[in-house]
Design a protein around this motif. Sequence first.
Motif, PDB file in Angstrom:
ATOM      1  N   LEU A  54       2.006  -2.795   2.883  1.00  0.00           N
ATOM      2  CA  LEU A  54       1.212  -1.935   2.015  1.00  0.00           C
ATOM      3  C   LEU A  54       1.692  -0.485   2.003  1.00  0.00           C
ATOM      4  CD1 LEU A  54      -2.354  -3.195   2.999  1.00  0.00           C
ATOM      5  CD2 LEU A  54      -1.021  -3.846   0.997  1.00  0.00           C
ATOM      6  N   VAL A  55       2.616  -0.120   2.895  1.00  0.00           N
ATOM      7  CA  VAL A  55       3.085   1.253   3.001  1.00  0.00           C
ATOM      8  C   VAL A  55       4.263   1.442   2.049  1.00  0.00           C
ATOM      9  CG1 VAL A  55       3.856   3.077   4.564  1.00  0.00           C
ATOM     10  CG2 VAL A  55       2.364   1.243   5.413  1.00  0.00           C
ATOM     11  N   ALA A  56       4.024   2.156   0.951  1.00  0.00           N
ATOM     12  CA  ALA A  56       5.044   2.277  -0.094  1.00  0.00           C
ATOM     13  C   ALA A  56       6.316   2.924   0.441  1.00  0.00           C
ATOM     14  CB  ALA A  56       4.490   3.087  -1.263  1.00  0.00           C
ATOM     15  N   ARG A  57       6.163   3.953   1.245  1.00  0.00           N
ATOM     16  CA  ARG A  57       7.339   4.656   1.783  1.00  0.00           C
ATOM     17  C   ARG A  57       8.146   3.741   2.700  1.00  0.00           C
ATOM     18  NH1 ARG A  57       7.117   7.359   6.456  1.00  0.00           N
ATOM     19  NH2 ARG A  57       8.838   8.714   7.009  1.00  0.00           N
ATOM     20  N   ARG A  58       7.453   2.946   3.486  1.00  0.00           N
ATOM     21  CA  ARG A  58       8.150   2.020   4.364  1.00  0.00           C
ATOM     22  C   ARG A  58       8.879   0.953   3.562  1.00  0.00           C
ATOM     23  NH1 ARG A  58       5.005  -1.210   9.102  1.00  0.00           N
ATOM     24  NH2 ARG A  58       3.898  -2.100   7.332  1.00  0.00           N
ATOM     25  N   ARG A  59       8.275   0.483   2.483  1.00  0.00           N
ATOM     26  CA  ARG A  59       8.907  -0.539   1.639  1.00  0.00           C
ATOM     27  C   ARG A  59      10.202  -0.028   1.026  1.00  0.00           C
ATOM     28  NH1 ARG A  59       5.913  -4.644  -0.781  1.00  0.00           N
ATOM     29  NH2 ARG A  59       6.650  -4.051  -2.845  1.00  0.00           N
TER      30      ARG A  59
ATOM     31  N   ALA B  75      -4.808  12.921   8.633  1.00  0.00           N
ATOM     32  CA  ALA B  75      -4.350  11.900   9.587  1.00  0.00           C
ATOM     33  C   ALA B  75      -2.967  11.459   9.179  1.00  0.00           C
ATOM     34  CB  ALA B  75      -5.298  10.700   9.589  1.00  0.00           C
ATOM     35  N   ALA B  76      -2.018  11.588  10.068  1.00  0.00           N
ATOM     36  CA  ALA B  76      -0.641  11.197   9.759  1.00  0.00           C
ATOM     37  C   ALA B  76      -0.513   9.692   9.812  1.00  0.00           C
ATOM     38  CB  ALA B  76       0.321  11.843  10.758  1.00  0.00           C
ATOM     39  N   ILE B  77       0.087   9.141   8.785  1.00  0.00           N
ATOM     40  CA  ILE B  77       0.444   7.723   8.808  1.00  0.00           C
ATOM     41  C   ILE B  77       1.867   7.665   9.325  1.00  0.00           C
ATOM     42  CG2 ILE B  77       0.618   5.609   7.456  1.00  0.00           C
ATOM     43  CD1 ILE B  77      -1.284   6.761   5.485  1.00  0.00           C
ATOM     44  N   ALA B  78       2.013   7.697  10.635  1.00  0.00           N
ATOM     45  CA  ALA B  78       3.334   7.761  11.256  1.00  0.00           C
ATOM     46  C   ALA B  78       3.978   6.394  11.250  1.00  0.00           C
ATOM     47  CB  ALA B  78       3.211   8.277  12.689  1.00  0.00           C
ATOM     48  N   PRO B  79       5.325   6.330  11.172  1.00  0.00           N
ATOM     49  CA  PRO B  79       5.994   5.026  11.122  1.00  0.00           C
ATOM     50  C   PRO B  79       5.676   4.135  12.300  1.00  0.00           C
ATOM     51  CG  PRO B  79       7.528   6.791  10.570  1.00  0.00           C
ATOM     52  CD  PRO B  79       6.265   7.444  11.047  1.00  0.00           C
ATOM     53  N   GLY B  80       5.397   4.707  13.470  1.00  0.00           N
ATOM     54  CA  GLY B  80       5.178   3.871  14.636  1.00  0.00           C
ATOM     55  C   GLY B  80       3.728   3.652  14.997  1.00  0.00           C
ATOM     56  N   ASP B  81       2.772   4.102  14.163  1.00  0.00           N
ATOM     57  CA  ASP B  81       1.354   4.004  14.499  1.00  0.00           C
ATOM     58  C   ASP B  81       0.777   2.733  13.923  1.00  0.00           C
ATOM     59  OD1 ASP B  81      -1.224   4.393  15.212  1.00  0.00           O
ATOM     60  OD2 ASP B  81      -1.618   6.056  13.844  1.00  0.00           O
ATOM     61  N   PHE B  82       0.588   1.698  14.756  1.00  0.00           N
ATOM     62  CA  PHE B  82       0.063   0.435  14.291  1.00  0.00           C
ATOM     63  C   PHE B  82      -1.290   0.138  14.925  1.00  0.00           C
ATOM     64  CE2 PHE B  82       4.783  -0.725  14.267  1.00  0.00           C
ATOM     65  CZ  PHE B  82       4.931  -0.233  12.991  1.00  0.00           C
TER      66      PHE B  82
ATOM     67  N   GLU C 210      -4.026   3.648   1.790  1.00  0.00           N
ATOM     68  CA  GLU C 210      -4.437   5.035   1.934  1.00  0.00           C
ATOM     69  C   GLU C 210      -5.956   5.201   1.907  1.00  0.00           C
ATOM     70  OE1 GLU C 210      -2.359   7.184  -1.070  1.00  0.00           O
ATOM     71  OE2 GLU C 210      -0.395   6.431  -0.433  1.00  0.00           O
ATOM     72  N   GLY C 211      -6.657   4.264   1.252  1.00  0.00           N
ATOM     73  CA  GLY C 211      -8.100   4.375   1.196  1.00  0.00           C
ATOM     74  C   GLY C 211      -8.805   3.721   2.360  1.00  0.00           C
ATOM     75  N   LEU C 212      -8.227   2.632   2.902  1.00  0.00           N
ATOM     76  CA  LEU C 212      -8.873   1.898   3.990  1.00  0.00           C
ATOM     77  C   LEU C 212      -8.078   1.936   5.291  1.00  0.00           C
ATOM     78  CD1 LEU C 212     -10.093  -1.233   1.980  1.00  0.00           C
ATOM     79  CD2 LEU C 212     -11.389   0.814   2.584  1.00  0.00           C
ATOM     80  N   GLY C 213      -6.835   2.385   5.230  1.00  0.00           N
ATOM     81  CA  GLY C 213      -6.060   2.571   6.450  1.00  0.00           C
ATOM     82  C   GLY C 213      -5.284   1.373   6.928  1.00  0.00           C
ATOM     83  N   TYR C 214      -5.160   0.326   6.133  1.00  0.00           N
ATOM     84  CA  TYR C 214      -4.411  -0.861   6.545  1.00  0.00           C
ATOM     85  C   TYR C 214      -2.958  -0.730   6.122  1.00  0.00           C
ATOM     86  CZ  TYR C 214      -8.868  -3.147   7.505  1.00  0.00           C
ATOM     87  OH  TYR C 214     -10.098  -3.469   8.008  1.00  0.00           O
ATOM     88  N   ARG C 215      -2.046  -1.130   7.000  1.00  0.00           N
ATOM     89  CA  ARG C 215      -0.614  -1.076   6.718  1.00  0.00           C
ATOM     90  C   ARG C 215      -0.067  -2.420   6.266  1.00  0.00           C
ATOM     91  NH1 ARG C 215       1.984   3.119   9.286  1.00  0.00           N
ATOM     92  NH2 ARG C 215       3.825   1.837   9.660  1.00  0.00           N
TER      93      ARG C 215
ATOM     94  N   PHE D 109      -5.440  -6.765   6.669  1.00  0.00           N
ATOM     95  CA  PHE D 109      -6.633  -6.477   5.868  1.00  0.00           C
ATOM     96  C   PHE D 109      -7.475  -7.734   5.682  1.00  0.00           C
ATOM     97  CE2 PHE D 109      -8.215  -6.592   1.398  1.00  0.00           C
ATOM     98  CZ  PHE D 109      -9.257  -5.698   1.543  1.00  0.00           C
ATOM     99  N   LEU D 110      -6.834  -8.839   5.304  1.00  0.00           N
ATOM    100  CA  LEU D 110      -7.574 -10.089   5.129  1.00  0.00           C
ATOM    101  C   LEU D 110      -8.129 -10.596   6.453  1.00  0.00           C
ATOM    102  CD1 LEU D 110      -5.291 -12.098   2.658  1.00  0.00           C
ATOM    103  CD2 LEU D 110      -7.358 -10.813   2.116  1.00  0.00           C
ATOM    104  N   ASN D 111      -7.322 -10.500   7.499  1.00  0.00           N
ATOM    105  CA  ASN D 111      -7.741 -11.050   8.787  1.00  0.00           C
ATOM    106  C   ASN D 111      -8.953 -10.327   9.356  1.00  0.00           C
ATOM    107  OD1 ASN D 111      -5.754 -12.965   8.710  1.00  0.00           O
ATOM    108  ND2 ASN D 111      -4.382 -11.925  10.139  1.00  0.00           N
ATOM    109  N   HIS D 112      -9.109  -9.061   9.022  1.00  0.00           N
ATOM    110  CA  HIS D 112     -10.294  -8.347   9.501  1.00  0.00           C
ATOM    111  C   HIS D 112     -11.562  -9.037   8.997  1.00  0.00           C
ATOM    112  CE1 HIS D 112     -13.104  -5.156  10.483  1.00  0.00           C
ATOM    113  NE2 HIS D 112     -13.512  -5.180   9.230  1.00  0.00           N
ATOM    114  N   TYR D 113     -11.611  -9.347   7.719  1.00  0.00           N
ATOM    115  CA  TYR D 113     -12.785 -10.011   7.151  1.00  0.00           C
ATOM    116  C   TYR D 113     -12.904 -11.445   7.653  1.00  0.00           C
ATOM    117  CZ  TYR D 113     -13.122  -6.043   3.987  1.00  0.00           C
ATOM    118  OH  TYR D 113     -13.241  -4.777   3.485  1.00  0.00           O
ATOM    119  N   ARG D 114     -11.786 -12.115   7.788  1.00  0.00           N
ATOM    120  CA  ARG D 114     -11.821 -13.491   8.273  1.00  0.00           C
ATOM    121  C   ARG D 114     -12.323 -13.565   9.703  1.00  0.00           C
ATOM    122  NH1 ARG D 114      -5.852 -14.989   5.734  1.00  0.00           N
ATOM    123  NH2 ARG D 114      -6.597 -15.508   3.618  1.00  0.00           N
ATOM    124  N   ILE D 115     -11.903 -12.632  10.533  1.00  0.00           N
ATOM    125  CA  ILE D 115     -12.342 -12.645  11.922  1.00  0.00           C
ATOM    126  C   ILE D 115     -13.820 -12.291  12.026  1.00  0.00           C
ATOM    127  CG2 ILE D 115     -12.061 -11.460  14.145  1.00  0.00           C
ATOM    128  CD1 ILE D 115      -9.060 -11.323  13.496  1.00  0.00           C
TER     129      ILE D 115
END
Length: 380
Positions: free
Chosen positions: A148-153, A220-227, A289-294, A299-305
């Motif tokens: 989901l991270v456009a810059r990383r893609r 809040a920085a979306i840093a490349p190594g922040d998972f 950027e709106g919910l913070g998922y990379r 994102f799906l697994n959060h709701y599934r869990i």
Amino acid sequence: MGLTAIDLGLRGATSGVFLLIILVALLRRATSQQALLGMAMSAGGLFYAITTAPFFPKSCWWWVLPVLSAQPAIFWLWARAAFDDDFVLKRWHGAVWLAIVAFGFVLTLGWARWPALAGAGGRVLSLITLVLAVAAAVQTVKTWRVDLVARRRRLRLAMLAINVGLIAVVAGAGFAAIPVVVPGGAGSFPTALCLFVVAMLAGVGTFAAPMAVTANGATAAIAPGDFSPQARRADRATTGGIVVDPLLLRRLDHLMTVERIYRQEGLAIGTLAARFDVPEYRLRQAINEGLGYRNFNAFLNHYRIEDAKAALSDPAQREVPVLTIAMDAGFQSIGPFNRAFKAETGMTPSEFRRDALAQPQTAPGSARDQEIGQRRRDIG
């Protein structure tokens, strides 16, 4: 001499950029596995740029080549960490690197006495390099759609392609016994140019980390190594003046919490984008950027869990098998469910069920209703 001077200049600039990346990472006290692997890659790039330069003494190659031969293993591990948010370094990963280094030393030390055997070993080492390069490329393709991270893609895919190409060239030369990096040779300049491009891309990735700015002014920085899971849900984030549509977030929340579309088998982000009639990049931006998922799967697994946790806590479903609960929540097999559940809760599903059923029970659905209400208030 003119080409050699340019070659040396490119290698000097490359070495400077790689060294600066390492220093910045140390100043930032970056301790994530991706940051550590990035520093290892930068150190390897710095080492490679110097030791394959024109006029570097060949007498040193007996200890240089084994270390360089293990650099593809570092790159493979970096690709795993960069493109798989669930990747965790294990001891056997370090053992693979050490084994390649040891094998390289055996080859270099045995070259004078058993040249034929060492030549065959060199081709085996080249094959290992190609396998690691292909594994890194497969990792990129496998996780490309859910990223989901456009810059990383964009940035990391370009860097990966160049690195894989460089590794493939060197490995192919090993198969054909072509000295592509002979000091002062014609093949040295293309190598220097590729290293320079890689260093520039790595520098951009390190020094141009974007900032996600929330509506209340916090950053809040979306840093490349922040998972970490704590990096989620930056409400109504903006990046570069592009605001995430709150209406889209509310529609997305309704679809997930009320209609529970996450239970749909094979749900992809393209399907959701078509459901909302919005471009796929806008939906990616909203979730990232709106919910913070990379990662879309996270994102799906959060709701599934959360769905599975409610079922596991329900006394009426005490006898329902864990596999049935997992598949009802949207998981397709028990393995990914167990891993995701333990990563989210710190417990296995069976342990969670045992503890939940041992506690006094609240009104059915009350906990889930409270969470849904809180999420809607957060979204606005």
